[in-house]
Design a protein around this motif. Structure first.
Motif, short mmCIF file in Angstrom:
data_model
loop_
_atom_site.label_atom_id
_atom_site.label_comp_id
_atom_site.label_asym_id
_atom_site.label_seq_id
_atom_site.Cartn_x
_atom_site.Cartn_y
_atom_site.Cartn_z
N PHE A 122 0.81 -1.21 0.00
CA PHE A 122 0.00 0.00 0.00
C PHE A 122 0.85 1.26 0.00
N ASP A 123 1.90 1.30 0.82
CA ASP A 123 2.72 2.51 0.93
C ASP A 123 3.96 2.49 0.04
N LEU A 124 4.07 1.50 -0.82
CA LEU A 124 5.14 1.38 -1.83
C LEU A 124 6.53 1.19 -1.24
N ARG A 125 6.64 0.79 0.00
CA ARG A 125 7.96 0.58 0.60
C ARG A 125 8.76 -0.48 -0.15
N GLY A 126 8.09 -1.48 -0.67
CA GLY A 126 8.80 -2.60 -1.31
C GLY A 126 8.95 -2.51 -2.81
N THR A 127 8.11 -1.71 -3.47
CA THR A 127 8.11 -1.73 -4.94
C THR A 127 8.03 -0.32 -5.54
N TYR A 128 8.61 0.65 -4.87
CA TYR A 128 8.47 2.05 -5.28
C TYR A 128 9.01 2.32 -6.68
N SER A 129 8.25 3.08 -7.44
CA SER A 129 8.70 3.70 -8.69
C SER A 129 7.91 4.99 -8.83
N LEU A 130 8.39 5.90 -9.65
CA LEU A 130 7.67 7.16 -9.84
C LEU A 130 6.28 6.92 -10.42
N LYS A 131 6.17 6.00 -11.36
CA LYS A 131 4.88 5.68 -11.97
C LYS A 131 3.92 5.11 -10.93
N LYS A 132 4.42 4.18 -10.12
CA LYS A 132 3.56 3.60 -9.09
C LYS A 132 3.14 4.65 -8.06
N ALA A 133 4.08 5.53 -7.69
CA ALA A 133 3.75 6.58 -6.72
C ALA A 133 2.67 7.51 -7.28
N ALA A 134 2.79 7.88 -8.53
CA ALA A 134 1.79 8.76 -9.14
C ALA A 134 0.44 8.05 -9.25
N ASP A 135 0.46 6.82 -9.71
CA ASP A 135 -0.79 6.08 -9.85
C ASP A 135 -1.44 5.80 -8.50
N ALA A 136 -0.62 5.38 -7.52
CA ALA A 136 -1.17 5.07 -6.19
C ALA A 136 -1.83 6.30 -5.58
N ALA A 137 -1.15 7.43 -5.60
CA ALA A 137 -1.71 8.64 -5.00
C ALA A 137 -3.04 9.02 -5.64
N GLY A 138 -3.10 9.03 -6.95
CA GLY A 138 -4.35 9.37 -7.64
C GLY A 138 -5.44 8.35 -7.40
N PHE A 139 -5.07 7.08 -7.49
CA PHE A 139 -6.00 5.97 -7.27
C PHE A 139 -6.58 6.04 -5.86
N TYR A 140 -5.70 6.20 -4.86
CA TYR A 140 -6.15 6.29 -3.47
C TYR A 140 -7.02 7.52 -3.25
N MET A 141 -6.65 8.64 -3.89
CA MET A 141 -7.43 9.87 -3.72
C MET A 141 -8.84 9.67 -4.27
N ASP A 142 -8.95 9.05 -5.43
CA ASP A 142 -10.27 8.79 -6.00
C ASP A 142 -11.12 7.92 -5.07
N ILE A 143 -10.54 6.84 -4.58
CA ILE A 143 -11.26 5.93 -3.70
C ILE A 143 -11.59 6.61 -2.37
N GLY A 144 -10.63 7.34 -1.83
CA GLY A 144 -10.86 8.05 -0.57
C GLY A 144 -11.97 9.08 -0.69
N PHE A 145 -11.99 9.80 -1.80
CA PHE A 145 -13.03 10.81 -1.99
C PHE A 145 -14.38 10.15 -2.25
N GLU A 146 -14.40 9.02 -2.90
CA GLU A 146 -15.66 8.31 -3.11
C GLU A 146 -16.25 7.91 -1.75
N ALA A 147 -15.40 7.39 -0.86
CA ALA A 147 -15.86 7.01 0.48
C ALA A 147 -16.29 8.24 1.28
N LEU A 148 -15.52 9.30 1.20
CA LEU A 148 -15.86 10.54 1.92
C LEU A 148 -17.21 11.07 1.45
N SER A 149 -17.44 11.02 0.16
CA SER A 149 -18.70 11.49 -0.40
C SER A 149 -19.88 10.65 0.09
N ALA A 150 -19.67 9.35 0.19
CA ALA A 150 -20.74 8.47 0.67
C ALA A 150 -21.03 8.72 2.15
#
Length: 154
Positions: free
Chosen positions: A104-132
């Protein structure tokens, strides 16, 4: 209209939590929360100091601090007649992060692409939950695209 702007060390999750607690102590409704904290870097996984949370700097700015602030301030945003949250990052332009269940926090498999995708992906999911959870609060995750800055020339 009154706007309050506050400086905040968004690299520090405890500082973000204290800020949210201070705002919450006022018991005044919050009409608008805009979050644009971020960084552009080519560095690899770089944890913040333990006392600031110990998570990667990029993910701390791009996801963890944002969702912490939005969730902690959601009750005050719900009290507003027009509560809104805007985060400016990569809404709709990032890819999914398939490793969320195992790294989840990319400690084991970090890359710039994964960091960018994870942050956006998590933000979308987090905001969907917040909205609900807070249906009276409008939430938006925007992507401005390339913006004019002096990054890379400083």
């Amino acid at each position: 209209e009154k706007f309050d702007f506050a400086a905040l060390d968004a690299f520090s999750l405890p500082a973000c939590a204290r800020f949210a607690e201070e705002v919450s102590a006022s018991k005044r409704p919050v009409d608008l929360l805009v979050m644009t904290q971020g960084m552009a870097t080519f560095q690899g996984y770089t944890p913040t100091p333990t006392e600031k949370g110990g998570l990667d700097e990029k993910l701390t700015l791009h996801y963890f601090s944002r969702i912490l602030l939005a969730r902690k301030l959601a009750p005050l945003l719900s009290q507003s007649s027009d509560g809104r949250v805007l985060t400016v990052l990569s809404g709709g332009v990032h890819g999914p992060y398939a490793g969320y269940a195992t790294d989840f926090d990319l400690r084991g498999t970090y890359s710039l692409k994964k960091a960018a995708d994870a942050a956006g992906f998590y933000m979308d999911i987090g905001f969907e939950a917040l909205s609900a959870e807070h249906p009276s609060v409008a939430v938006a995750h925007a992507a401005p695209g390339i913006v004019a800055t002096s990054w890379g020339t400083e």
